[in-house]
Design an enzyme around this catalytic site. Structure first.
Site, PDB file in Angstrom:
ATOM      1  N   LYS A 130       9.687  -7.203   1.349  1.00 25.57           N
ATOM      2  CA  LYS A 130       8.396  -6.536   1.082  1.00 25.57           C
ATOM      3  C   LYS A 130       7.558  -7.475   0.234  1.00 25.57           C
ATOM      4  O   LYS A 130       8.107  -8.288  -0.517  1.00 25.57           O
ATOM      5  CB  LYS A 130       8.621  -5.240   0.302  1.00 25.57           C
ATOM      6  CG  LYS A 130       7.444  -4.281   0.372  1.00 25.57           C
ATOM      7  CD  LYS A 130       7.540  -3.398   1.595  1.00 25.57           C
ATOM      8  CE  LYS A 130       6.334  -2.522   1.781  1.00 25.57           C
ATOM      9  NZ  LYS A 130       6.580  -1.517   2.842  1.00 25.57           N
ATOM     10  N   ASP A 170       1.048  -2.360   5.114  1.00 27.53           N
ATOM     11  CA  ASP A 170       1.475  -1.220   4.293  1.00 27.53           C
ATOM     12  C   ASP A 170       0.179  -0.725   3.646  1.00 27.53           C
ATOM     13  O   ASP A 170      -0.911  -0.977   4.195  1.00 27.53           O
ATOM     14  CB  ASP A 170       2.530  -1.653   3.249  1.00 27.53           C
ATOM     15  CG  ASP A 170       3.217  -0.462   2.581  1.00 27.53           C
ATOM     16  OD1 ASP A 170       4.079   0.158   3.208  1.00 27.53           O
ATOM     17  OD2 ASP A 170       2.878  -0.127   1.422  1.00 27.53           O
TER      18      ASP A 170
END
Ligand code: NDP
Ligand code: 2IT
Length: 450
Positions: A130, A170
Site C-alpha cells: 500500500k 484508493d
C-alpha cells in the site's frame, strides 16, 4: 478466547506496539488478526516455529520520500510519499495508493497488512502493499494534481514494476490520478507495461475495474444472505461514502432490487427515504467524479434530509455498507444498527468498524463481512487486469463480471470453511483471517528464512 490465548496475544501485541510506536491503526489491524490466528497457530505449531506471524507483521520494505511540486501560483509545496511493500510470498506487491491529508506511516502499514490477507483470499497470485501521500487533492486544479502525480511517480518509479509492485487507486486516487501516474512512469522508464491497475479502457484497463469493489461488496452480502435463505430484494440499505466504492455498491443494490437510503462524505450524510434511483445516482456520479462537489448538493437538489457532521448509522436499515474510511462505525453506532434491525454489514471500506463495533456485530450474531473479505473484489479485478495485460488481450464485461462473482463466492466459501463454529455461526472475521493466512504462511515456509 481462553486466558491462555489472551495472554499470548497480549504478549505478542506488546512487542508489536514497542516496535511500531504511535501507529494506532496498525496495532488495531494486527491485534484483530492475531486474536483470530492464535488458537489456529497453537494447534499447528509448524507456523509458530517458523515465526510466521512475527515475520508477516514486519514489512519487507518501507519506502518514504519527498514529493516537491509547484502549485498554480508558482509556490513550492512539499508532501511526503510512501510505499509499504509488506509481503511478496505469493506474488508481486499489490495494493492501492491513498492521497489524503490524514495519511501517515501507521495508516499505510495497517492497509498494507490487511492487503496481504485480502489478496491471498482472492485466489490470485498477489502479494500485499500500500502507498500514498498526505497530499490533499481536494480544491486542487487538474494541473496541480498532475504535477503532484508526476513528482510522486518520479521517485516511486524506481521501486515498482509489473513483476515487482503494482499500485492502484484508493481514497483520493481514481482514474484521473492513475492516468497522470501511468504517463509519468512510461516516460521515465520508456516501457508500456501493466505497472498500475485501474487504467482507462483505451490504454490497458479492465472493464468492471471501476465497479469491482462496490459490486463485490454487494455480491458478498448476497452470499451471506444466501446462508439464511434470504436475498437483497426489498432490503433497505444504508451506505456511507459517495466515492468510487459507495457509487457502485449503490448501482448493484439497485440492480438486485434493494433500496439505498443514505450516502455521505466527510461533511455529513443525506437521507433519501424514498430511495436513490438510477437517475439520482447519475447525479451523484457527476457531482463527485466530475464537479468534485459535496453530497449536501444532493439534498438541496432533491429536497431530502441532510445531516451535517454525522455518519448514517442512526438510520433504520436492513443492511449496512460502510464505504468511506477506517473506524467510521463505533460501538454505539454498531449497537444502534443492531437495535434498529440491521441483519448484515458488508464492509466496502478497509477496517471501517472499530474493534468494539466488530465485537458488537459478532455478539449479536448478525452477518458481518469484514473488509478484507467483502471489499476484495476491487483488488481481484486488478489481478484480472494484470492477467489481461500479460496476455495483451482484453476480456468482455461479462467475462470479468462472471470471474468477479466466482471470486466473491470463493472468498465466502473460504470464510465459511474456517469461520464456522460448533453452533453453526459463521465468524467471518476468523474465517477471513485464517483463510487468508494459510496460503501466505505455507509459501513463506517453503521459501525458507526470507
Ligand atoms: P474515494 O476517494 O472515491 O471516496 C472516498 C469517500 O469516503 C468520499 O465520499 C469521502 O468523502 C469519504 N471519506 C474519506 N475519508 C473520510 C473521512 N476521514 N471521514 C469521512 N468520510 C471520508 O475512495 P474509495 O471509494 O475508493 O474508497 C473508500 C473506501 O474503500 C476506503 O476505505 C478504501 O480503502 C476502500 N477500498 C477501496 C477500493 C477501491 O478499489 N477503490 C478497494 C477496496 C477498499 P470526502 O470526499 O468528503 O473526503
Ligand atoms: O484496498 C484495496 O484493496 C484497494 N484499494 C484496491 C487495490 C488494488 O490493487 O486494486
Amino acid at each position: 478466547m481462553s486466558d491462555l490465548f489472551e495472554a499470548k496475544v497480549n504478549d505478542f501485541m506488546a512487542k508489536i506496539i514497542a516496535k511500531n510506536p504511535g501507529e494506532a491503526e496498525y496495532h488495531q489491524a494486527v491485534q484483530e488478526v492475531t486474536e483470530s490466528l492464535m488458537p489456529f497457530i497453537e494447534e499447528n505449531p509448524v507456523y509458530s516455529h517458523a515465526k510466521i506471524l512475527e515475520r508477516i507483521a514486519e514489512p519487507e520494505r518501507v519506502i518514504m520520500f519527498r514529493v516537491p511540486w509547484l502549485d498554480d501560483q508558482g509556490n513550492i509545496q512539499i508532501n511526503r510519499g510512501y510505499r509499504v511493500e509488506m509481503n511478496s510470498a505469493i506474488g508481486p506487491y499489490k495494493g492501492g495508493l491513498r492521497f489524503h491529508p490524514t495519511v501517515n506511516l501507521g495508516i499505510l502499514k495497517f492497509l498494507a497488512f490487511e492487503q496481504v490477507f485480502k489478496n491471498s483470499l482472492t485466489t490470485l497470485p498477489m502479494g500485499g502493499g500500500k502507498g500514498g501521500s498526505d497530499f490533499d487533492p481536494k480544491g486542487k486544479s487538474d494541473n496541480e494534481v498532475m504535477r503532484f502525480c508526476q513528482s510522486f511517480m518520479t521517485e516511486l518509479s524506481r521501486h515498482i514494476g509489473p513483476d515487482t509492485d503494482v499500485p492502484a487507486g484508493d481514497i483520493g486516487v481514481g482514474g484521473r490520478e492513475i492516468g497522470y501516474l501511468f504517463g509519468q512512469y512510461k516516460r521515465i522508464r520508456n516501457e508500456f507495461t501493466g505497472v498500475l491497475t485501474g487504467k482507462a479502457i483505451e490504454w490497458g484497463g479492465s472493464l468492471i475495474r471501476p465497479e469491482a469493489t462496490g459490486y463485490g461488496a454487494v455480491y458478498f452480502a448476497q452470499e451471506m444472505l444466501k446462508t439464511q435463505g434470504d436475498n437483497l430484494k426489498g432490503k433497505v440499505c444504508a451506505i456511507s461514502g459517495s466515492g468510487n466504492v459507495a457509487q457502485y455498491a449503490t448501482e448493484k443494490i439497485l440492480q438486485l432490487g434493494g433500496k439505498v437510503v443514505t450516502l455521505s462524505d466527510s461533511a455529513g450524510f443525506i437521507y433519501d427515504e424514498g430511495g436513490i434511483t438510477e437517475d439520482k445516482l447519475k447525479f451523484v456520479m457527476e457531482l463527485k467524479n466530475i464537479k468534485r462537489g459535496r453530497i449536501k448538493e444532493y439534498a438541496d437538489k432533491y429536497g431530502v434530509d441532510y445531516v451535517a457532521g454525522k455518519t448514517p448509522w442512526s438510520v433504520k436499515c436492513d443492511l449496512a455498507f460502510p464505504c468511506a474510511t477506517q473506524n467510521e462505525i463505533n460501538e454505539d453506532d454498531a449497537k444502534t444498527l443492531v437495535n434498529n434491525g440491521c441483519i448484515a454489514v458488508s464492509e466496502g471500506a478497509n477496517m471501517p468498524s472499530t474493534p468494539e463495533a466488530a465485537e458488537a456485530f459478532v455478539k449479536a450474531q448478525i452477518l458481518y463481512g469484514p473488509g478484507k473479505a467483502a471489499n476484495a473484489g476491487g483488488v481481484a479485478v486488478s489481478g484480472l487486469e494484470m492477467t489481461q495485460n500479460s496476455m495483451r488481450l482484453p476480456w468482455t464485461r461479462d467475462e470479468v463480471d462472471d470471474r468477479l462473482q466466482q471470486i466473491m463466492t470463493s472468498i465466502h466459501d473460504t470464510c465459511v470453511k474456517f469461520g464456522k463454529d460448533n453452533s453453526g455461526f459463521i465468524n467471518y472475521i476468523n474465517g477471513a483471517n485464517i483463510g487468508g493466512y494459510i496460503k501466505v504462511a505455507d509459501s513463506m515456509i517453503a521459501q525458507g528464512v526470507v
